[in-house]
Design a protein around this motif. Sequence first.
Motif, PDB file in Angstrom:
ATOM      1  N   SER A  87       0.793  -1.214   0.000  1.00  0.00           N
ATOM      2  CA  SER A  87       0.000   0.000   0.000  1.00  0.00           C
ATOM      3  C   SER A  87       0.838   1.283   0.000  1.00  0.00           C
ATOM      4  CB  SER A  87      -0.962   0.014   1.188  1.00  0.00           C
ATOM      5  OG  SER A  87      -0.260   0.008   2.414  1.00  0.00           O
ATOM      6  N   VAL A  88       2.147   1.191   0.259  1.00  0.00           N
ATOM      7  CA  VAL A  88       2.990   2.380   0.267  1.00  0.00           C
ATOM      8  C   VAL A  88       3.978   2.405  -0.895  1.00  0.00           C
ATOM      9  CG1 VAL A  88       2.800   2.467   2.774  1.00  0.00           C
ATOM     10  CG2 VAL A  88       4.874   1.516   1.736  1.00  0.00           C
ATOM     11  N   LYS A  89       4.019   1.368  -1.697  1.00  0.00           N
ATOM     12  CA  LYS A  89       4.933   1.331  -2.838  1.00  0.00           C
ATOM     13  C   LYS A  89       4.648   2.483  -3.788  1.00  0.00           C
ATOM     14  CE  LYS A  89       6.471  -3.454  -3.236  1.00  0.00           C
ATOM     15  NZ  LYS A  89       6.550  -4.648  -4.092  1.00  0.00           N
ATOM     16  N   GLY A  90       5.714   3.133  -4.219  1.00  0.00           N
ATOM     17  CA  GLY A  90       5.582   4.283  -5.100  1.00  0.00           C
ATOM     18  C   GLY A  90       5.397   5.593  -4.372  1.00  0.00           C
ATOM     19  N   ARG A  91       5.127   5.539  -3.067  1.00  0.00           N
ATOM     20  CA  ARG A  91       4.929   6.745  -2.277  1.00  0.00           C
ATOM     21  C   ARG A  91       6.008   6.925  -1.204  1.00  0.00           C
ATOM     22  NH1 ARG A  91       0.661   7.204   0.914  1.00  0.00           N
ATOM     23  NH2 ARG A  91       0.328   4.950   1.187  1.00  0.00           N
ATOM     24  N   PHE A  92       6.458   5.820  -0.613  1.00  0.00           N
ATOM     25  CA  PHE A  92       7.452   5.860   0.462  1.00  0.00           C
ATOM     26  C   PHE A  92       8.793   5.344  -0.036  1.00  0.00           C
ATOM     27  CE2 PHE A  92       4.387   5.312   4.340  1.00  0.00           C
ATOM     28  CZ  PHE A  92       3.617   6.365   3.880  1.00  0.00           C
ATOM     29  N   THR A  93       9.877   5.886   0.508  1.00  0.00           N
ATOM     30  CA  THR A  93      11.223   5.433   0.187  1.00  0.00           C
ATOM     31  C   THR A  93      12.043   5.313   1.460  1.00  0.00           C
ATOM     32  OG1 THR A  93      11.169   6.543  -1.974  1.00  0.00           O
ATOM     33  CG2 THR A  93      13.316   5.866  -1.137  1.00  0.00           C
ATOM     34  N   ILE A  94      12.640   4.148   1.674  1.00  0.00           N
ATOM     35  CA  ILE A  94      13.513   3.941   2.824  1.00  0.00           C
ATOM     36  C   ILE A  94      14.967   4.023   2.359  1.00  0.00           C
ATOM     37  CG2 ILE A  94      13.531   1.416   2.591  1.00  0.00           C
ATOM     38  CD1 ILE A  94      13.556   1.291   5.694  1.00  0.00           C
ATOM     39  N   SER A  95      15.836   4.595   3.191  1.00  0.00           N
ATOM     40  CA  SER A  95      17.246   4.725   2.855  1.00  0.00           C
ATOM     41  C   SER A  95      18.089   4.718   4.127  1.00  0.00           C
ATOM     42  CB  SER A  95      17.505   6.004   2.050  1.00  0.00           C
ATOM     43  OG  SER A  95      17.143   7.151   2.797  1.00  0.00           O
ATOM     44  N   ARG A  96      19.405   4.536   3.961  1.00  0.00           N
ATOM     45  CA  ARG A  96      20.348   4.522   5.075  1.00  0.00           C
ATOM     46  C   ARG A  96      21.502   5.470   4.782  1.00  0.00           C
ATOM     47  NH1 ARG A  96      20.819  -1.584   7.385  1.00  0.00           N
ATOM     48  NH2 ARG A  96      22.195  -0.418   8.800  1.00  0.00           N
ATOM     49  N   ASP A  97      22.179   5.930   5.852  1.00  0.00           N
ATOM     50  CA  ASP A  97      23.355   6.775   5.648  1.00  0.00           C
ATOM     51  C   ASP A  97      24.588   5.910   5.394  1.00  0.00           C
ATOM     52  OD1 ASP A  97      24.182   5.792   8.119  1.00  0.00           O
ATOM     53  OD2 ASP A  97      24.158   7.726   9.134  1.00  0.00           O
ATOM     54  N   ASN A  98      25.728   6.562   5.134  1.00  0.00           N
ATOM     55  CA  ASN A  98      26.945   5.835   4.780  1.00  0.00           C
ATOM     56  C   ASN A  98      27.450   4.928   5.893  1.00  0.00           C
ATOM     57  OD1 ASN A  98      27.046   7.020   2.220  1.00  0.00           O
ATOM     58  ND2 ASN A  98      28.326   8.720   2.918  1.00  0.00           N
ATOM     59  N   ALA A  99      27.209   5.300   7.122  1.00  0.00           N
ATOM     60  CA  ALA A  99      27.656   4.514   8.269  1.00  0.00           C
ATOM     61  C   ALA A  99      26.700   3.371   8.607  1.00  0.00           C
ATOM     62  CB  ALA A  99      27.826   5.406   9.488  1.00  0.00           C
ATOM     63  N   LYS A 100      25.583   3.307   7.915  1.00  0.00           N
ATOM     64  CA  LYS A 100      24.558   2.287   8.138  1.00  0.00           C
ATOM     65  C   LYS A 100      24.009   2.321   9.556  1.00  0.00           C
ATOM     66  CE  LYS A 100      26.801  -0.842   4.835  1.00  0.00           C
ATOM     67  NZ  LYS A 100      26.011  -0.427   3.662  1.00  0.00           N
ATOM     68  N   LYS A 101      24.018   3.508  10.138  1.00  0.00           N
ATOM     69  CA  LYS A 101      23.513   3.664  11.500  1.00  0.00           C
ATOM     70  C   LYS A 101      22.284   4.561  11.584  1.00  0.00           C
ATOM     71  CE  LYS A 101      27.871   2.737  13.878  1.00  0.00           C
ATOM     72  NZ  LYS A 101      28.873   3.251  14.847  1.00  0.00           N
ATOM     73  N   THR A 102      21.895   5.147  10.458  1.00  0.00           N
ATOM     74  CA  THR A 102      20.706   5.979  10.407  1.00  0.00           C
ATOM     75  C   THR A 102      19.811   5.523   9.266  1.00  0.00           C
ATOM     76  OG1 THR A 102      21.906   7.894  11.279  1.00  0.00           O
ATOM     77  CG2 THR A 102      19.808   8.322  10.198  1.00  0.00           C
ATOM     78  N   VAL A 103      18.533   5.412   9.540  1.00  0.00           N
ATOM     79  CA  VAL A 103      17.566   5.044   8.523  1.00  0.00           C
ATOM     80  C   VAL A 103      16.540   6.165   8.382  1.00  0.00           C
ATOM     81  CG1 VAL A 103      16.063   3.767  10.113  1.00  0.00           C
ATOM     82  CG2 VAL A 103      16.039   3.222   7.662  1.00  0.00           C
ATOM     83  N   TYR A 104      16.105   6.407   7.155  1.00  0.00           N
ATOM     84  CA  TYR A 104      15.134   7.441   6.854  1.00  0.00           C
ATOM     85  C   TYR A 104      13.928   6.816   6.161  1.00  0.00           C
ATOM     86  CZ  TYR A 104      19.362  10.256   7.391  1.00  0.00           C
ATOM     87  OH  TYR A 104      20.526  10.810   7.855  1.00  0.00           O
ATOM     88  N   LEU A 105      12.795   7.442   6.349  1.00  0.00           N
ATOM     89  CA  LEU A 105      11.606   7.075   5.599  1.00  0.00           C
ATOM     90  C   LEU A 105      11.005   8.341   5.011  1.00  0.00           C
ATOM     91  CD1 LEU A 105       9.753   4.691   4.777  1.00  0.00           C
ATOM     92  CD2 LEU A 105       8.286   5.330   6.705  1.00  0.00           C
ATOM     93  N   GLN A 106      11.164   8.510   3.710  1.00  0.00           N
ATOM     94  CA  GLN A 106      10.554   9.626   3.004  1.00  0.00           C
ATOM     95  C   GLN A 106       9.147   9.217   2.606  1.00  0.00           C
ATOM     96  OE1 GLN A 106      11.809  12.823   2.289  1.00  0.00           O
ATOM     97  NE2 GLN A 106       9.684  13.153   1.675  1.00  0.00           N
ATOM     98  N   MET A 107       8.161   9.957   3.073  1.00  0.00           N
ATOM     99  CA  MET A 107       6.762   9.637   2.835  1.00  0.00           C
ATOM    100  C   MET A 107       6.132  10.752   2.008  1.00  0.00           C
ATOM    101  SD  MET A 107       5.622   8.108   6.550  1.00  0.00           S
ATOM    102  CE  MET A 107       5.800   9.690   7.379  1.00  0.00           C
ATOM    103  N   ASN A 108       5.717  10.412   0.803  1.00  0.00           N
ATOM    104  CA  ASN A 108       5.074  11.362  -0.099  1.00  0.00           C
ATOM    105  C   ASN A 108       3.642  10.934  -0.378  1.00  0.00           C
ATOM    106  OD1 ASN A 108       7.540  12.805  -0.399  1.00  0.00           O
ATOM    107  ND2 ASN A 108       8.170  11.450  -2.066  1.00  0.00           N
ATOM    108  N   SER A 109       2.855  11.858  -0.890  1.00  0.00           N
ATOM    109  CA  SER A 109       1.459  11.585  -1.247  1.00  0.00           C
ATOM    110  C   SER A 109       0.712  10.909  -0.105  1.00  0.00           C
ATOM    111  CB  SER A 109       1.395  10.724  -2.516  1.00  0.00           C
ATOM    112  OG  SER A 109       2.049  11.362  -3.599  1.00  0.00           O
ATOM    113  N   LEU A 110       0.852  11.463   1.078  1.00  0.00           N
ATOM    114  CA  LEU A 110       0.273  10.849   2.271  1.00  0.00           C
ATOM    115  C   LEU A 110      -1.250  10.837   2.223  1.00  0.00           C
ATOM    116  CD1 LEU A 110       2.755  12.251   4.888  1.00  0.00           C
ATOM    117  CD2 LEU A 110       2.220   9.818   4.584  1.00  0.00           C
TER     118      LEU A 110
END
Length: 119
Positions: free
Chosen positions: A62-85
């Motif tokens: 249900s979130v495919k195409g709207r949300f994007t998960i990513s990590r920083d270079n140190a692999k210690k931070t994760v982000y969730l970009q949520m669009n078209s909420l």
Amino acid sequence: QVQLVESGGGLVQTGGSLRLSCLASGSISSFNGMGWYRQAPGKQRELVALIMSPGSTSYLDSVKGRFTISRDNAKKTVYLQMNSLKPEDTAVYFCNYFDYRGGNKYDYWGQGTQVTVSS
């Protein structure tokens, strides 16, 4: 022990965007995964997005195409970009970290951050 600190939740209108962040600290394994779960009132907690150390990702349909998960270079931070909420995205969002040590899986959780999407 792993500690997780989340930020970025809030109130947004339908169609808006939010970016969640989760900073991990402590005994981080070289082989790990991080993800975002969410739980709405009266409902089961569900996996929204997952990212592994090599960078592979998976998403709730249900979130495919709207949300994007990513990590920083140190692999210690994760982000969730949520669009078209959408209003149905309203929930408490939890950061998760897991790794495997001695053949066992270990899970750690953040405190949760509220995301509210108004109509």
